[in-house]
Every structure is written in structure tokens, then in C-alpha cells.
Write a protein that holds these residues in place. Structure first.
Motif, short mmCIF file in Angstrom:
data_model
loop_
_atom_site.label_atom_id
_atom_site.label_comp_id
_atom_site.label_asym_id
_atom_site.label_seq_id
_atom_site.Cartn_x
_atom_site.Cartn_y
_atom_site.Cartn_z
N GLU A 173 21.25 8.31 34.40
CA GLU A 173 20.48 8.68 33.22
C GLU A 173 19.65 9.94 33.47
O GLU A 173 19.27 10.25 34.59
CB GLU A 173 19.54 7.54 32.83
N ARG A 174 19.37 10.64 32.38
CA ARG A 174 18.53 11.83 32.45
C ARG A 174 17.12 11.47 32.94
O ARG A 174 16.56 10.45 32.57
CB ARG A 174 18.45 12.48 31.07
N THR B 152 21.05 10.67 26.68
CA THR B 152 20.22 10.34 27.84
C THR B 152 21.07 10.14 29.08
O THR B 152 20.53 9.94 30.16
CB THR B 152 19.42 9.06 27.58
N ARG C 193 11.55 16.04 34.51
CA ARG C 193 12.61 15.22 33.89
C ARG C 193 14.00 15.65 34.35
O ARG C 193 14.99 15.53 33.62
CB ARG C 193 12.51 15.27 32.36
#
Length: 246
Positions: A33-34, A3, A194
Motif C-alpha cells: 500500500e501507498r 492506495t 507518505r
């Protein structure tokens, strides 16, 4: 799958030598973070752009470790780092960096072509459609507004489906209305796809669109706000940043 898209560990970066050496980053550790939108803020000379350039593999730190999408940059050759940037990193800059003699679609395809690949025409069209320029694909930069040029630059950054998009003052040369549209696109990358976005900015209004704000002063992280803040609150925090003693 990790992540953590970008990880910096105890990164130190300097410019110059001897008495003229300047410490741009002084032992910075930070993780992005992703699927998050992070803003990096601080006064001129605080190390914002250096952090971005080191994180993206454009500059090499003196010491410390940098990992991008699970790949540790330490010890990689320049060719390896170039391939990593080409395949896993997207860039958006204040100056757009478009080739004036090329059309929008040719500018979007250019990085892949320089790498010896021919991107599918459908992918180029889809990237331009995603930034609202489906009808402007054959226009050259001189025929586009500043906001449209920045949209082309964003499409170019996205066509390789990178692990992270680094944006260095992406709205700095744009008016407030156009800036809002670019920030909307960056925000949509995170919320709908995302994508990981790391943006250097001096603008509290732009920073307010992020999930998190990392504040720098004199090459060190002085604050790390992970909750939504108003532009007014961000401006107030920016003016009160000081280096915390080690």
C-alpha cells in the motif's frame, strides 16, 4: 488515486529449463500500500530478491500480473518498462552502485542524464540535503564512508520522486550505527512524505523498523505480519517458516 502502489497477482517465476528448472516464485500474490514500509524476509533461496526484481520490472515472471502505481506491466515493451522504472521507481542496493569517477551530485543526477534530461541543480542539492550530505556534494565515492555512499544512493533513488522505493539489503554492508541512520531515513520517507518502501533484508533489527513483514520460503508467502514486532520475535518467526500446503 489508488492506495495500492505495487500489486502482484499469482506471480510465478522460474530460472533454468528442463530438469534444472528452479521455481523462484510459486504463485505469489501480495499488495504493498501507498505510504507503508514493508520488509520481505526469508532464508537464502526463498525468493526474496526475485520478488523484488519482478515487482520492480527488472525480471519478467512466467505467469501472473504486476501493477506499479496503477500501470499494469503485462504486455508492456522493454522500453515502456524502462521508462516506468526511471520515472516511478527508486532503487537502493547493498553494493551502492555508484560511479567512482563521478561526484556525489553527479551520481545523483546520473539516471536523469542517461534518460536525456538535465535535472535542476536545486533538485540535486535538495536530495543530498535530505540525506544529510549537503556539504559532501563534490566528493567522489572513494572520499565517502560506506554510510555516506549509501546516502548518495538513496538521494539518487529519491530525486525522481518515485511512487515506490525498492531496497535490496540496503544495510547489509554497513555497521550497526550507520545501518540505523539509513533505516531512519527510510522510515522518515514513509512517516513524513507518505513514500512507499519495500525492503528485502535478512536482518531482524532492520525488519523491526517496518510496518509489515512478508515472510517467504521456497517461493511462497508463509506469513504476513502487519503489527510491530521486536527483532527477537522476528528472528524466531524466521526460523520457523515452512511452506503451507496448497
Amino acid at each position: 488515486m489508488t492506495t495500492q502502489t505495487v500489486v502482484l497477482r499469482d506471480v510465478r517465476a522460474t530460472y533454468g529449463t528442463g530438469d534444472r528448472q528452479l521455481v523462484a516464485l510459486d504463485g505469489v500474490s501480495v499488495t504493498f500500500e501507498r505510504g507503508t514500509f514493508s520488509a520481505v524476509m526469508g532464508p537464502s533461496g526463498s525468493g526474496k530478491s526475485t520478488l523484488l526484481h519482478c515487482a520492480a520490472g527488472l525480471d519478467r515472471p512466467v505467469t501472473g500480473s504486476i501493477t506499479i502505481d496503477g500501470v499494469v506491466l503485462d504486455g508492456l515493451t522493454e522500453d515502456d518498462v524502462t521508462r516506468l522504472r526511471r520515472d516511478r521507481i527508486g532503487f537502493v542496493f547493498q553494493a551502492f552502485n555508484l560511479v567512482s569517477s563521478l561526484t556525489a551530485e553527479e551520481n545523483v543526477a546520473l539516471p536523469a542524464r542517461l534518460a536525456g534530461r538535465r535535472p535542476p541543480a536545486a533538485d540535486v542539492a535538495a536530495a543530498l540535503t535530505a540525506v544529510g550530505l549537503a556539504g559532501r556534494r563534490r566528493h567522489r565515492p572513494s572520499e565517502l564512508s560506506g554510510g555516506e555512499q549509501q546516502r548518495v544512493a538513496l538521494a539518487r533513488a529519491l530525486i525522481s520522486r518515485p511512487a515506490v522505493v525498492f531496497a535490496d539489503e540496503p544495510t547489509g554492508a554497513l555497521d550497526s550505527v550507520t545501518s540505523r541512520s539509513i533505516l531512519d531515513l527510510l522510515r522518515a520517507l514513509v512517516d513524513e512524505h507518505r513514500q512507499t518502501v519495500v525492503m528485502v533484508t535478512h536482518d531482524p533489527v532492520a525488519a523491526a523498523r517496518a510496518d509489515r513483514i512478508v515472510f517467504l520460503a521456497d517461493g511462497r508467502i508463509t506469513d504476513d505480519a502487519r503489527v510491530p514486532l521486536t527483532a527477537e520475535a522476528i528472528a524466531a518467526r524466521t526460523t520457523h517458516q515452512v511452506v503451507k500446503p496448497c
